[in-house]
Design a protein around this motif. Structure first.
Motif, PDB file in Angstrom:
ATOM      1  N   ASP A 276       0.837  -1.209   0.000  1.00 48.91           N
ATOM      2  CA  ASP A 276       0.000   0.000   0.000  1.00 48.91           C
ATOM      3  C   ASP A 276       0.871   1.258   0.000  1.00 48.91           C
ATOM      4  OD1 ASP A 276      -2.365  -1.562   0.241  1.00 48.91           O
ATOM      5  OD2 ASP A 276      -2.079  -1.672   2.410  1.00 48.91           O
ATOM      6  N   ILE A 277       1.934   1.235   0.787  1.00 47.82           N
ATOM      7  CA  ILE A 277       2.844   2.389   0.835  1.00 47.82           C
ATOM      8  C   ILE A 277       3.530   2.556  -0.517  1.00 47.82           C
ATOM      9  CG2 ILE A 277       4.898   3.362   1.933  1.00 47.82           C
ATOM     10  CD1 ILE A 277       4.085   1.822   4.480  1.00 47.82           C
ATOM     11  N   ASN A 278       4.004   1.444  -1.073  1.00 49.37           N
ATOM     12  CA  ASN A 278       4.734   1.517  -2.340  1.00 49.37           C
ATOM     13  C   ASN A 278       3.836   1.893  -3.510  1.00 49.37           C
ATOM     14  OD1 ASN A 278       7.815   0.444  -2.309  1.00 49.37           O
ATOM     15  ND2 ASN A 278       6.667  -0.407  -0.594  1.00 49.37           N
ATOM     16  N   GLU A 279       2.526   1.653  -3.391  1.00 52.84           N
ATOM     17  CA  GLU A 279       1.610   2.102  -4.443  1.00 52.84           C
ATOM     18  C   GLU A 279       1.633   3.617  -4.607  1.00 52.84           C
ATOM     19  OE1 GLU A 279      -2.415   0.946  -4.189  1.00 52.84           O
ATOM     20  OE2 GLU A 279      -2.024  -1.192  -4.523  1.00 52.84           O
ATOM     21  N   LEU A 280       2.020   4.325  -3.553  1.00 52.90           N
ATOM     22  CA  LEU A 280       2.047   5.787  -3.619  1.00 52.90           C
ATOM     23  C   LEU A 280       3.206   6.301  -4.475  1.00 52.90           C
ATOM     24  CD1 LEU A 280       1.181   6.627   0.105  1.00 52.90           C
ATOM     25  CD2 LEU A 280      -0.357   6.298  -1.837  1.00 52.90           C
ATOM     26  N   ILE A 281       4.113   5.406  -4.872  1.00 55.08           N
ATOM     27  CA  ILE A 281       5.223   5.783  -5.757  1.00 55.08           C
ATOM     28  C   ILE A 281       4.811   5.687  -7.223  1.00 55.08           C
ATOM     29  CG2 ILE A 281       7.641   5.290  -6.374  1.00 55.08           C
ATOM     30  CD1 ILE A 281       7.968   3.974  -3.624  1.00 55.08           C
ATOM     31  N   VAL A 282       3.874   4.806  -7.539  1.00 54.48           N
ATOM     32  CA  VAL A 282       3.439   4.582  -8.923  1.00 54.48           C
ATOM     33  C   VAL A 282       2.950   5.893  -9.550  1.00 54.48           C
ATOM     34  CG1 VAL A 282       1.835   3.267 -10.379  1.00 54.48           C
ATOM     35  CG2 VAL A 282       2.727   2.227  -8.276  1.00 54.48           C
ATOM     36  N   PRO A 283       3.341   6.241 -10.791  1.00 53.68           N
ATOM     37  CA  PRO A 283       4.144   5.487 -11.750  1.00 53.68           C
ATOM     38  C   PRO A 283       5.608   5.926 -11.811  1.00 53.68           C
ATOM     39  CG  PRO A 283       3.046   7.252 -12.894  1.00 53.68           C
ATOM     40  CD  PRO A 283       2.690   7.400 -11.421  1.00 53.68           C
ATOM     41  N   ARG A 284       6.098   6.590 -10.749  1.00 54.70           N
ATOM     42  CA  ARG A 284       7.491   7.042 -10.756  1.00 54.70           C
ATOM     43  C   ARG A 284       8.451   5.855 -10.678  1.00 54.70           C
ATOM     44  NH1 ARG A 284       7.534   9.993  -5.746  1.00 54.70           N
ATOM     45  NH2 ARG A 284       5.452   9.138  -5.373  1.00 54.70           N
ATOM     46  N   ALA A 285       9.685   6.060 -11.121  1.00 52.06           N
ATOM     47  CA  ALA A 285      10.648   4.966 -11.257  1.00 52.06           C
ATOM     48  C   ALA A 285      11.033   4.387  -9.902  1.00 52.06           C
ATOM     49  CB  ALA A 285      11.897   5.461 -11.987  1.00 52.06           C
ATOM     50  N   ALA A 300       9.308 -14.448   0.123  1.00 51.14           N
ATOM     51  CA  ALA A 300       7.896 -14.551  -0.261  1.00 51.14           C
ATOM     52  C   ALA A 300       7.214 -13.190  -0.186  1.00 51.14           C
ATOM     53  CB  ALA A 300       7.184 -15.557   0.655  1.00 51.14           C
ATOM     54  N   GLY A 301       7.636 -12.377   0.762  1.00 50.09           N
ATOM     55  CA  GLY A 301       7.077 -11.040   0.895  1.00 50.09           C
ATOM     56  C   GLY A 301       7.490 -10.117  -0.233  1.00 50.09           C
ATOM     57  N   VAL A 302       8.752 -10.250  -0.674  1.00 42.10           N
ATOM     58  CA  VAL A 302       9.224  -9.441  -1.803  1.00 42.10           C
ATOM     59  C   VAL A 302       8.436  -9.806  -3.060  1.00 42.10           C
ATOM     60  CG1 VAL A 302      11.207  -8.852  -3.250  1.00 42.10           C
ATOM     61  CG2 VAL A 302      11.518  -9.186  -0.784  1.00 42.10           C
ATOM     62  N   ASP A 303       8.223 -11.111  -3.277  1.00 43.67           N
ATOM     63  CA  ASP A 303       7.414 -11.548  -4.418  1.00 43.67           C
ATOM     64  C   ASP A 303       6.001 -10.982  -4.339  1.00 43.67           C
ATOM     65  OD1 ASP A 303       9.480 -13.063  -5.490  1.00 43.67           O
ATOM     66  OD2 ASP A 303       8.860 -14.905  -4.470  1.00 43.67           O
ATOM     67  N   LYS A 304       5.453 -10.964  -3.143  1.00 40.59           N
ATOM     68  CA  LYS A 304       4.094 -10.452  -2.937  1.00 40.59           C
ATOM     69  C   LYS A 304       3.996  -8.981  -3.328  1.00 40.59           C
ATOM     70  CE  LYS A 304       0.771  -9.973   0.905  1.00 40.59           C
ATOM     71  NZ  LYS A 304       0.607 -10.232   2.375  1.00 40.59           N
ATOM     72  N   ILE A 305       4.987  -8.197  -2.949  1.00 46.01           N
ATOM     73  CA  ILE A 305       4.986  -6.771  -3.291  1.00 46.01           C
ATOM     74  C   ILE A 305       5.137  -6.588  -4.795  1.00 46.01           C
ATOM     75  CG2 ILE A 305       6.206  -4.582  -2.978  1.00 46.01           C
ATOM     76  CD1 ILE A 305       7.109  -5.766  -0.199  1.00 46.01           C
ATOM     77  N   ARG A 306       6.053  -7.340  -5.395  1.00 45.90           N
ATOM     78  CA  ARG A 306       6.245  -7.249  -6.848  1.00 45.90           C
ATOM     79  C   ARG A 306       4.957  -7.577  -7.584  1.00 45.90           C
ATOM     80  NH1 ARG A 306       9.087 -11.477  -7.714  1.00 45.90           N
ATOM     81  NH2 ARG A 306      11.219 -10.667  -7.524  1.00 45.90           N
ATOM     82  N   ASN A 307       4.291  -8.638  -7.156  1.00 46.30           N
ATOM     83  CA  ASN A 307       3.069  -9.063  -7.840  1.00 46.30           C
ATOM     84  C   ASN A 307       1.946  -8.043  -7.702  1.00 46.30           C
ATOM     85  OD1 ASN A 307       4.364 -11.415  -8.589  1.00 46.30           O
ATOM     86  ND2 ASN A 307       3.525 -12.627  -6.906  1.00 46.30           N
ATOM     87  N   ARG A 308       2.010  -7.222  -6.692  1.00 47.45           N
ATOM     88  CA  ARG A 308       1.014  -6.157  -6.510  1.00 47.45           C
ATOM     89  C   ARG A 308       1.361  -4.926  -7.345  1.00 47.45           C
ATOM     90  NH1 ARG A 308      -1.466  -4.531  -1.597  1.00 47.45           N
ATOM     91  NH2 ARG A 308      -2.605  -2.575  -1.914  1.00 47.45           N
ATOM     92  N   LEU A 309       2.644  -4.588  -7.418  1.00 50.85           N
ATOM     93  CA  LEU A 309       3.043  -3.329  -8.048  1.00 50.85           C
ATOM     94  C   LEU A 309       3.156  -3.404  -9.563  1.00 50.85           C
ATOM     95  CD1 LEU A 309       5.737  -1.934  -5.575  1.00 50.85           C
ATOM     96  CD2 LEU A 309       3.314  -1.355  -5.721  1.00 50.85           C
ATOM     97  N   LEU A 310       3.695  -4.510 -10.086  1.00 50.47           N
ATOM     98  CA  LEU A 310       3.932  -4.564 -11.528  1.00 50.47           C
ATOM     99  C   LEU A 310       2.657  -4.369 -12.351  1.00 50.47           C
ATOM    100  CD1 LEU A 310       6.721  -7.259 -12.037  1.00 50.47           C
ATOM    101  CD2 LEU A 310       6.884  -4.780 -12.283  1.00 50.47           C
ATOM    102  N   ARG A 323      11.190  -2.224 -11.106  1.00 45.76           N
ATOM    103  CA  ARG A 323      11.955  -3.480 -11.107  1.00 45.76           C
ATOM    104  C   ARG A 323      12.232  -3.876  -9.666  1.00 45.76           C
ATOM    105  NH1 ARG A 323      17.046  -5.011 -15.066  1.00 45.76           N
ATOM    106  NH2 ARG A 323      17.200  -7.200 -14.416  1.00 45.76           N
ATOM    107  N   ILE A 324      11.737  -5.034  -9.261  1.00 48.84           N
ATOM    108  CA  ILE A 324      11.913  -5.550  -7.905  1.00 48.84           C
ATOM    109  C   ILE A 324      12.559  -6.922  -8.029  1.00 48.84           C
ATOM    110  CG2 ILE A 324      10.745  -6.239  -5.779  1.00 48.84           C
ATOM    111  CD1 ILE A 324       8.541  -4.225  -6.500  1.00 48.84           C
TER     112      ILE A 324
END
Length: 357
Positions: A276-285, A300-310, A323-324
């Motif tokens: 949710d926090i990282n969504e606030l960066i979208v669409p910046r690099a 597993a948590g890193v994969d979870k974040i990537r799968n949400r953001l990409l 890129r994560i």
């Protein structure tokens, strides 16, 4: 230097977030006449603005009313490829903040700016000097920034470097955390406020192109990097190393002991997960590099974040700007990670507006 009125108040920050939302609407109106897409982009930007305000609200009582005074220049040093200014900044009205400003000898007239955020590592004496000295887990970034022509600022965080006020740094951090809670403050909130105001100072420098501001950090510096990029839409590129932690995955892995006490924000999980926090960066690099064997960042948590953001980046037509990655290492910046980070600097800081200067 640009006028000190460049320092932001909370009201100005929120007003500027609204301007950012408006700029997205304008850009999309220019490049894509699709009304449905335009409405979607506008809605997303406005939702980000709302959530950004909510995230700031979890960080305790912050000294927004303090108007920073001018920086004090303590000394200048000539290094190979850059000049180093040693400064004391007035960011919070509570205590002065020692800082380093690296100014490359060879740079564009309006150069990219980078806020380098040091790690924790229990190295309370190090602080901002990590930019110059590096640590065993991460070689120094000063030579890289100098070579790339990136003006780079680093400050001592609360309880670190010249802001370590007691011999036992760990005890000092514990005491600061507890005392701030009594006064309605949050240590991590005060840390993020200082980094936000440090970005104010960096943006105020006459050497800086404010359209090319980035943030980079490892470990504690990584967490603060993606938080700052989420909180501050001025940050055009976020590069975080070895600390993109999904909170629920950390809990499931019994990993709460892996992070220092600064890391814990009251009531955070009632409102936000890491994605949710990282969504606030979208669409910046955003580039995030992490270790599969790192207990601070369960893979597993890193994969979870990537799968949400990409998918979100894909929806906004900027999939290549997120890129994560996971590498076969623990809490360590590998040469392969450094190569990616340097390439990200070239693409998003050095080259983005070079032709216009």
């Amino acid at each position: 230097m640009k006028p000190q009125t460049d320092f932001w108040t909370r009201r100005r920050f929120l007003q500027t977030s609204a301007v950012v939302a408006g700029s997205i609407r304008t850009a999309n109106a220019t490049h894509d006449p699709n009304p449905a897409l335009l409405a979607s982009e506008t809605s997303f930007a406005l939702q980000q603005q709302k959530r950004r305000k909510e995230l700031w609200g979890l960080l305790g009582d912050l000294p927004w009313q303090h108007k920073p005074g001018p920086a004090r220049l303590i000394g200048k040093e000539d290094h190979d490829g850059y000049t180093l200014e040693r400064l004391v900044l007035d960011l919070n009205g509570v205590e002065p903040v020692p800082a380093l400003l690296l100014i490359p000898t060879k740079r564009q007239p309006r150069a990219p700016g980078l806020l380098y955020i040091h790690w924790h590592g229990g190295m309370y004496d190090l602080g901002k000097e990590q930019l110059l000295k590096g640590v065993p887990a991460q070689p120094a970034y000063a030579p890289v920034c100098a070579e790339k022509g990136i003006v780079t600022l680093a400050i001592d965080s609360w309880c670190f470097g010249e802001r370590k006020h007691v011999a036992d740094g760990g005890q000092g951090e514990q005491d600061a955390f507890k005392l701030m809670l009594w006064y309605g403050q949050v240590l991590y909130g005060m840390m993020m406020f200082d980094e936000f105001r440090a970005m104010d100072y960096l943006a105020s420098r006459p050497e800086i192109d404010n359209d090319r501001l980035g943030v980079l950090g490892m470990s504690m510096g990584s967490t603060k990097a993606w938080w700052l990029a989420a909180l501050d839409p001025r940050v055009k590129v976020c590069m975080d190393v070895c600390c993109l932690t999904d909170y629920e995955s950390l809990i499931q892995a019994h990993g709460l002991k892996e992070h220092g006490i600064y890391y814990y924000v009251p009531s955070l999980l009632k409102h936000f997960q890491t994605a949710d926090i990282n969504e606030l960066i979208v669409p910046r690099a955003h580039l995030s590099v992490n270790g599969q064997l790192d207990p601070l960042t369960p893979s597993a948590g890193v994969d979870k974040i990537r799968n949400r953001l990409l998918p979100l980046y894909r929806e906004h037509g900027s999939e290549a700007d997120c890129r994560i990655e996971l590498f076969n290492c623990a809490h360590f910046e590998l040469p392969e990670m450094r190569k990616l980070i340097v390439g990200w600097m070239d693409r998003h800081l050095v080259a983005d507006r070079a032709e216009s200067h």
